[in-house]
Scaffold this motif. Structure first.
Motif, PDB file in Angstrom:
ATOM      1  N   LEU A 287      76.027  44.171  51.651  1.00  0.00           N
ATOM      2  CA  LEU A 287      75.392  43.287  50.676  1.00  0.00           C
ATOM      3  C   LEU A 287      75.385  43.939  49.294  1.00  0.00           C
ATOM      4  O   LEU A 287      75.752  43.313  48.292  1.00  0.00           O
ATOM      5  CB  LEU A 287      73.962  42.967  51.121  1.00  0.00           C
TER       6      LEU A 287
ATOM      7  N   ARG B 177      80.938  38.719  56.044  1.00  0.00           N
ATOM      8  CA  ARG B 177      79.952  37.693  55.683  1.00  0.00           C
ATOM      9  C   ARG B 177      78.899  38.261  54.731  1.00  0.00           C
ATOM     10  O   ARG B 177      78.537  37.628  53.741  1.00  0.00           O
ATOM     11  CB  ARG B 177      79.306  37.159  56.957  1.00  0.00           C
ATOM     12  N   TYR B 178      78.406  39.468  55.024  1.00  0.00           N
ATOM     13  CA  TYR B 178      77.365  40.050  54.186  1.00  0.00           C
ATOM     14  C   TYR B 178      77.905  40.461  52.820  1.00  0.00           C
ATOM     15  O   TYR B 178      77.189  40.394  51.816  1.00  0.00           O
ATOM     16  CB  TYR B 178      76.715  41.246  54.890  1.00  0.00           C
TER      17      TYR B 178
ATOM     18  N   MET C  94      69.957  32.617  45.948  1.00  0.00           N
ATOM     19  CA  MET C  94      71.137  32.691  46.803  1.00  0.00           C
ATOM     20  C   MET C  94      70.803  33.345  48.139  1.00  0.00           C
ATOM     21  O   MET C  94      71.329  32.952  49.187  1.00  0.00           O
ATOM     22  CB  MET C  94      72.252  33.464  46.101  1.00  0.00           C
ATOM     23  N   ALA C  95      69.921  34.348  48.120  1.00  0.00           N
ATOM     24  CA  ALA C  95      69.506  34.972  49.383  1.00  0.00           C
ATOM     25  C   ALA C  95      68.782  33.963  50.271  1.00  0.00           C
ATOM     26  O   ALA C  95      68.924  33.980  51.500  1.00  0.00           O
ATOM     27  CB  ALA C  95      68.609  36.177  49.098  1.00  0.00           C
TER      28      ALA C  95
ATOM     29  N   ILE D 152      68.919  35.094  54.242  1.00  0.00           N
ATOM     30  CA  ILE D 152      68.596  36.507  54.471  1.00  0.00           C
ATOM     31  C   ILE D 152      67.419  36.959  53.615  1.00  0.00           C
ATOM     32  O   ILE D 152      67.162  38.163  53.507  1.00  0.00           O
ATOM     33  CB  ILE D 152      69.822  37.411  54.182  1.00  0.00           C
ATOM     34  N   TYR D 153      66.694  36.036  53.014  1.00  0.00           N
ATOM     35  CA  TYR D 153      65.719  36.411  51.989  1.00  0.00           C
ATOM     36  C   TYR D 153      64.614  37.316  52.533  1.00  0.00           C
ATOM     37  O   TYR D 153      64.356  38.393  52.004  1.00  0.00           O
ATOM     38  CB  TYR D 153      65.108  35.159  51.361  1.00  0.00           C
TER      39      TYR D 153
ATOM     40  N   LEU E 239      77.738  36.332  46.193  1.00  0.00           N
ATOM     41  CA  LEU E 239      76.976  35.177  45.722  1.00  0.00           C
ATOM     42  C   LEU E 239      75.739  35.616  44.947  1.00  0.00           C
ATOM     43  O   LEU E 239      75.438  35.085  43.876  1.00  0.00           O
ATOM     44  CB  LEU E 239      76.554  34.297  46.906  1.00  0.00           C
ATOM     45  N   MET E 240      75.017  36.604  45.487  1.00  0.00           N
ATOM     46  CA  MET E 240      73.793  37.063  44.824  1.00  0.00           C
ATOM     47  C   MET E 240      74.105  37.745  43.499  1.00  0.00           C
ATOM     48  O   MET E 240      73.444  37.486  42.481  1.00  0.00           O
ATOM     49  CB  MET E 240      73.033  38.017  45.749  1.00  0.00           C
TER      50      MET E 240
ATOM     51  N   SER F  90      73.208  25.778  59.682  1.00  0.00           N
ATOM     52  CA  SER F  90      72.332  26.850  60.119  1.00  0.00           C
ATOM     53  C   SER F  90      71.525  26.413  61.330  1.00  0.00           C
ATOM     54  O   SER F  90      71.001  25.305  61.387  1.00  0.00           O
ATOM     55  CB  SER F  90      71.379  27.230  58.984  1.00  0.00           C
TER      56      SER F  90
ATOM     57  N   TYR G 164      77.874  37.290  50.927  1.00  0.00           N
ATOM     58  CA  TYR G 164      76.501  36.991  50.502  1.00  0.00           C
ATOM     59  C   TYR G 164      76.147  37.795  49.254  1.00  0.00           C
ATOM     60  O   TYR G 164      75.522  37.294  48.313  1.00  0.00           O
ATOM     61  CB  TYR G 164      75.504  37.342  51.613  1.00  0.00           C
TER      62      TYR G 164
ATOM     63  N   VAL H 214      71.526  31.479  51.778  1.00  0.00           N
ATOM     64  CA  VAL H 214      72.346  31.997  52.874  1.00  0.00           C
ATOM     65  C   VAL H 214      71.505  32.510  54.030  1.00  0.00           C
ATOM     66  O   VAL H 214      72.044  32.899  55.068  1.00  0.00           O
ATOM     67  CB  VAL H 214      73.300  33.107  52.384  1.00  0.00           C
TER      68      VAL H 214
END
Length: 301
Positions: free
Chosen positions: A79, A10-11, A32-33, A38-39, A17-18, A288, A14, A36
């Motif tokens: 990530l 999953r990470y 993007m963070a 995780i920002y 995507l970033m 979420s 992510y 998903v």
């Protein structure tokens, strides 16, 4: 709590995507963070890493180890791997797609980024006049920033590469502000992609050094703001994302003007992809469990 293999995959996704977003002028990896979830954890991790580096410069290895241990490596490791893979692959794939289908691709990103406005907005606990003013000021600043004409620097020197990387990396972790767009405005977007594709070690190392300095400095400031001025910071992020939507308007091309579609330009595909992008973010928000999709520290450690 997710199993380790599932979390790892999953990470990595992510990160993909970033990293993919950071290659696209007008789209931010920070957005993007946020999408998903995780920002804030990412900013905290970057701040801890910067503190470890500063402790080493002060010759304080005990403090450096303490800050280093605070970094959630089970999140950051995969990530970063995903980001690197996406940037190297995206440098080959995304620019040709943007060139071949500029309006539909911008429509897709417009939908994604527009829906992401809801994420920081929902994290503001109390709306005040000051926070509205902060949001409006940031929106105006981002709107003006994204209207800057692109410069041309076919053979940038080391100082320009270093400073441009410092500035652009700050934008890459700010939702709504595109680091790729700033690189384009500063005139080194195309040379940077070329250096990545050609594996130009000197250029890439200079760029990475500038990015490391800028990222470490800015992450500390951003972490402090999120910790002590959370709602005001979220209001600023809402404004930045809203103002930066200008850069993703599907019609206007390299001139960066806002205009209606002209005869022969696609409309249906643009609208469809914008709706798909918008709906994808809404689906993530609905799936979420937390208000903005933000993962708790325990879930990623």
């Amino acid at each position: 709590m997710p199993t380790v293999p599932f979390a790892f995959v999953r990470y990595v996704l992510y990160g993909v995507l970033m990293g993919g977003a950071d290659v696209i002028p007008g789209v931010s990896g920070g957005t993007m963070a946020l999408i998903v979830g995780i920002y804030e954890q990412l900013v905290g991790a970057l701040s801890s890493g910067a503190s470890a580096g500063l402790a080493l410069l002060r010759l304080d290895p005990a403090a450096a180890r303490q800050h280093w241990a605070a970094v959630p490596w089970r999140l950051i490791g995969p990530l970063l791997g995903g980001i690197v893979v996406a940037i190297l692959g995206g440098a080959q794939v995304i620019p040709p797609l943007m060139e071949a289908y500029p309006a539909p691709m911008r429509g897709l990103f417009l939908g994604l980024v527009a829906a992401s406005l809801l994420i920081p907005a929902r994290r503001i606990e109390r709306v005040t006049g000051l926070r509205v003013g902060i949001g409006l000021a940031c929106a105006a600043g981002a709107f003006v920033l994204t209207s800057l004409p692109a410069l041309a620097a076919p053979d940038p020197g080391p100082v320009r590469i270093f400073v441009s990387a410092m500035v652009a990396i700050c934008a890459m972790i700010l939702p709504g502000v595109s680091g790729a767009f700033l690189l384009e405005a500063l005139g080194i977007y195309a040379p940077t992609l070329e250096a990545l594709n050609m594996l130009d070690g000197g250029y890439v190392l200079t760029f990475c050094a500038g990015a490391a300095v800028g990222l470490g400095t800015f992450a500390k400031l951003l972490d402090l703001l999120l910790t002590h001025r959370h709602d005001a910071t979220m209001a600023a992020l809402v404004g930045l994302i809203a103002g930066a939507l200008r850069a993703l308007w599907p019609y206007g091309g390299a001139e960066r003007v806002l205009r209606a579609p002209e005869a022969g330009e696609p409309i249906g595909a643009v609208v469809l992809l914008a709706l798909i992008g918008f709906g994808a973010v809404l689906a993530l928000l609905a799936w979420s469990p937390s208000p903005a999709g933000e993962e708790t520290p325990a879930s990623a450690s």
